[in-house]
Design an enzyme around this catalytic site. Structure first.
Site, PDB file in Angstrom:
ATOM      1  N   GLU A 100       0.981  -1.393   0.097  1.00 13.74           N
ATOM      2  CA  GLU A 100      -0.023  -0.591   0.358  1.00 13.74           C
ATOM      3  C   GLU A 100       1.116   0.970  -0.038  1.00 13.74           C
ATOM      4  O   GLU A 100       2.044   1.218   0.723  1.00 13.74           O
ATOM      5  CB  GLU A 100      -0.713   0.304   1.248  1.00 13.74           C
ATOM      6  CG  GLU A 100      -1.975  -0.714   1.141  1.00 13.74           C
ATOM      7  CD  GLU A 100      -3.299  -0.680   2.320  1.00 13.74           C
ATOM      8  OE1 GLU A 100      -2.751   0.166   2.898  1.00 13.74           O
ATOM      9  OE2 GLU A 100      -4.027  -1.357   2.609  1.00 13.74           O
ATOM     10  N   ASP A 135      -9.981   1.177   7.985  1.00  6.39           N
ATOM     11  CA  ASP A 135      -9.194   2.389   7.802  1.00  6.39           C
ATOM     12  C   ASP A 135     -10.400   3.402   8.200  1.00  6.39           C
ATOM     13  O   ASP A 135     -10.881   4.558   8.118  1.00  6.39           O
ATOM     14  CB  ASP A 135     -10.376   2.658   5.823  1.00  6.39           C
ATOM     15  CG  ASP A 135      -8.840   2.229   5.397  1.00  6.39           C
ATOM     16  OD1 ASP A 135      -8.051   2.272   5.533  1.00  6.39           O
ATOM     17  OD2 ASP A 135      -9.064   1.767   4.227  1.00  6.39           O
ATOM     18  N   HIS A 195      -4.139   6.714   0.024  1.00  3.19           N
ATOM     19  CA  HIS A 195      -3.524   5.538   0.187  1.00  3.19           C
ATOM     20  C   HIS A 195      -4.002   4.707  -1.207  1.00  3.19           C
ATOM     21  O   HIS A 195      -5.123   4.767  -1.614  1.00  3.19           O
ATOM     22  CB  HIS A 195      -3.532   5.055   1.487  1.00  3.19           C
ATOM     23  CG  HIS A 195      -5.013   3.722   2.355  1.00  3.19           C
ATOM     24  ND1 HIS A 195      -6.313   5.234   2.266  1.00  3.19           N
ATOM     25  CD2 HIS A 195      -5.279   2.815   2.256  1.00  3.19           C
ATOM     26  CE1 HIS A 195      -6.877   3.975   3.064  1.00  3.19           C
ATOM     27  NE2 HIS A 195      -6.534   3.002   2.638  1.00  3.19           N
ATOM     28  N   HIS A 228      -4.983   0.308  -2.502  1.00  2.00           N
ATOM     29  CA  HIS A 228      -5.786  -0.925  -2.165  1.00  2.00           C
ATOM     30  C   HIS A 228      -4.953  -1.664  -3.266  1.00  2.00           C
ATOM     31  O   HIS A 228      -5.546  -1.512  -4.093  1.00  2.00           O
ATOM     32  CB  HIS A 228      -6.617  -1.002  -2.103  1.00  2.00           C
ATOM     33  CG  HIS A 228      -7.583  -0.784  -0.816  1.00  2.00           C
ATOM     34  ND1 HIS A 228      -8.722  -0.298  -0.686  1.00  2.00           N
ATOM     35  CD2 HIS A 228      -7.270  -0.610   0.265  1.00  2.00           C
ATOM     36  CE1 HIS A 228      -9.191  -0.103   1.108  1.00  2.00           C
ATOM     37  NE2 HIS A 228      -7.948  -0.127   1.135  1.00  2.00           N
TER      38      HIS A 228
HETATM   39 ZN   LIG Z   1      -7.691   0.787   3.609  1.00  3.51          ZN
END
Ligand SMILES: [Zn+2]
Length: 111
Positions: free
Chosen positions: A23, A98, A85, A87
């Site tokens: 990530e 999250d 961010h 995935h």
């Molecule tokens: Zn996430």
């Protein structure tokens, strides 16, 4: 409501590709508008500080990295308005993790 140019999204996607299969994460720098909206003017990549085994589905921003980013933002007369961010191999929707770790007032972008 968050506003950003297509180029900012391209930067985030490029960071996601570069850090694959981990990530990627970073800060969204810009301004809080009077109407409650936000404008993103720059992205600020941060290296994922999660341990090797968890980097594929978790990210962590060290407090000192966040401070550095905030200092940089101030030097550009900007503020941290959110976080992004990636995935790497799952849909770009917030995970339970999250949601539990999101702070109010900030915006979160997932790619
Ligand atoms: Zn996430």
């Amino acid at each position: 409501m968050i506003t950003l140019e297509e180029e900012r999204l391209r930067e985030i996607r490029r960071h996601g590709v570069a850090d694959y299969p981990y990530e990627c994460c970073g800060l969204l720098l810009g301004r809080f508008e009077k109407d409650g909206g936000k404008v993103v003017l720059e992205t600020y990549p941060i290296s994922n500080a999660r341990e090797e085994s968890a980097k594929r589905n978790r990210f962590l921003i060290q407090p000192e990295e966040l401070l550095k980013g905030e200092r940089y933002a101030r030097s550009r007369k900007l503020e941290v308005v959110g976080f992004y961010h990636s995935h790497p191999d799952s849909p770009a929707v917030p995970s339970q993790y999250d949601l539990e770790h999101a702070w109010p007032t900030y915006s979160y972008i997932i790619v």
